[in-house]
Design an enzyme around this catalytic site. Structure first.
Site, PDB file in Angstrom:
ATOM      1  N   SER A   1       0.840  -1.219   0.000  1.00 58.11           N
ATOM      2  CA  SER A   1       0.000   0.000   0.000  1.00 58.11           C
ATOM      3  C   SER A   1       0.867   1.258   0.000  1.00 58.11           C
ATOM      4  O   SER A   1       0.501   2.278  -0.585  1.00 58.11           O
ATOM      5  CB  SER A   1      -0.944  -0.006   1.207  1.00 58.11           C
ATOM      6  OG  SER A   1      -0.211   0.116   2.413  1.00 58.11           O
TER       7      SER A   1
ATOM      8  N   LEU B   1      18.409  -4.992   7.032  1.00 55.54           N
ATOM      9  CA  LEU B   1      19.435  -4.857   5.984  1.00 55.54           C
ATOM     10  C   LEU B   1      20.798  -4.810   6.672  1.00 55.54           C
ATOM     11  O   LEU B   1      21.085  -3.913   7.453  1.00 55.54           O
ATOM     12  CB  LEU B   1      19.167  -3.589   5.175  1.00 55.54           C
ATOM     13  CG  LEU B   1      17.847  -3.644   4.368  1.00 55.54           C
ATOM     14  CD1 LEU B   1      17.452  -2.262   3.892  1.00 55.54           C
ATOM     15  CD2 LEU B   1      17.972  -4.623   3.200  1.00 55.54           C
TER      16      LEU B   1
ATOM     17  N   HIS C   1       8.838   3.753   8.951  1.00 59.10           N
ATOM     18  CA  HIS C   1       8.617   2.936  10.158  1.00 59.10           C
ATOM     19  C   HIS C   1       7.422   3.526  10.910  1.00 59.10           C
ATOM     20  O   HIS C   1       7.392   4.729  11.180  1.00 59.10           O
ATOM     21  CB  HIS C   1       9.871   2.932  11.046  1.00 59.10           C
ATOM     22  CG  HIS C   1       9.736   2.036  12.230  1.00 59.10           C
ATOM     23  ND1 HIS C   1       9.573   0.676  12.117  1.00 59.10           N
ATOM     24  CD2 HIS C   1       9.699   2.311  13.555  1.00 59.10           C
ATOM     25  CE1 HIS C   1       9.446   0.150  13.323  1.00 59.10           C
ATOM     26  NE2 HIS C   1       9.518   1.115  14.212  1.00 59.10           N
TER      27      HIS C   1
HETATM   28  C1  GRF Z   1       3.246  -0.982   7.062  1.00 58.58           C
HETATM   29  O1  GRF Z   1       2.804  -0.715   8.394  1.00 58.58           O
HETATM   30  C2  GRF Z   1       4.736  -0.779   6.991  1.00 58.58           C
HETATM   31  O2  GRF Z   1       5.220   0.292   7.761  1.00 58.58           O
HETATM   32  C3  GRF Z   1       5.228  -2.060   7.549  1.00 58.58           C
HETATM   33  O3  GRF Z   1       4.453  -2.999   6.822  1.00 58.58           O
HETATM   34  C4  GRF Z   1       3.105  -2.470   6.761  1.00 58.58           C
HETATM   35  C5  GRF Z   1       2.495  -2.785   5.418  1.00 58.58           C
HETATM   36  O4  GRF Z   1       3.057  -1.962   4.462  1.00 58.58           O
HETATM   37  N1  GRF Z   1       6.631  -2.230   7.428  1.00 58.58           N
HETATM   38  P1  GRF Z   1       2.628  -2.098   2.897  1.00 58.58           P
HETATM   39  O5  GRF Z   1       1.125  -2.038   2.829  1.00 58.58           O
HETATM   40  O6  GRF Z   1       3.166  -3.435   2.434  1.00 58.58           O
HETATM   41  O7  GRF Z   1       3.274  -0.940   2.233  1.00 58.58           O
END
Ligand code: GRF
Length: 230
Positions: free
Chosen positions: A15, A119, A138
């Site tokens: 997302s 990483l 984060h």
């Molecule tokens: C988010 O809260 C991100 O900060 C964490 O994973 C969650 C999903 O992120 N690391 P996304 O929808 O895959 O970008």
């Protein structure tokens, strides 16, 4: 400077990747997304990238762990990180021992957008040598909930009355997890009795704003640095 090149690392839903894709399309972010690399073959983010004709690559840790005794995993993890750095810099895992594909593009900026693996120096050092910046999103305030499950931990602390504020940040990636200099911090209030789902929804909305604004800030720094050196 030609249009900056951005490579995005993901592990899941994507997302935050989608927020960047949409902002590039709306020209809020002036950059070309050259590739999306996922640590999971099942990441929906891969479909999001393909829907926007962005090249993708899957680089999974389990391919390195396959059939290995557990004791050999740390070595395999180092190789995973080293290979990832080579893939990004040279377009192949062997690095400059092998020829770089003609169409390979090196990024100016790497954005960790829901990338769930630490990483290691085997990854960070070669990129530092290449002067390729890395930023990470984060979902917590600086130093508040480093590491995994930050959203759940913040929500619980809020419900327990330990904190009244949480937030999200975009920070530079350094060896220490989630501890690099913040480029952007956005706060969010904890609401008593709010469900985790509702809190999570508010946090993700804030993330999608932060990841775009943080990428713009990072790109501005990169562009200014390149103009100075030209
Ligand atoms: C988010 O809260 C991100 O900060 C964490 O994973 C969650 C999903 O992120 N690391 P996304 O929808 O895959 O970008």
């Amino acid at each position: 400077m030609s249009q900056p090149k951005v490579l995005i690392l993901i592990s899941g839903n994507g997302s935050n990747l989608q927020a960047i894709i949409d902002s590039v399309a709306k020209k809020e972010i002036n950059a070309k997304i050259i590739k999306v690399i996922s640590s999971s073959a099942d990441a929906f983010g891969l479909e999001r990238a393909s829907n926007s004709s962005i090249p993708t690559f899957v680089h999974t840790l389990k391919n390195y762990y396959k059939d290995l005794p557990r004791g050999d995993r740390p070595k395999a993890r180092k190789q995973f990180n080293k290979d990832l750095a080579n893939l990004i810099i040279y377009g192949n895992k062997e690095g400059d021992d092998d020829e770089t594909p003609k169409d390979h593009e090196k990024p100016d900026l790497i954005v960790c957008a829901g990338w769930m693996l630490i990483l290691s120096p085997e990854f960070l050092s070669p990129l530092e040598d290449e002067k390729i910046s890395i930023i990470n999103l984060h979902p917590a305030l600086p130093g508040q909930f480093d590491g995994t499950h930050a959203i759940d931990r913040a929500w619980k602390a809020g419900q327990d009355g330990e904190i009244t504020k949480s937030g999200v940040m975009v920070h530079k990636v350094i060896q220490q997890v989630d501890a690099g200099e913040p480029l952007l911090v956005k706060e969010i209030d904890l609401i008593k009795e709010e469900s985790l789902e509702d809190f999570e929804e508010r946090v993700h909305k804030l993330e999608h704003e932060a990841i775009v604004e943080g990428t713009v800030i990072a790109l501005k720094e990169i562009t200014q640095a390149k103009e100075k050196s030209d």
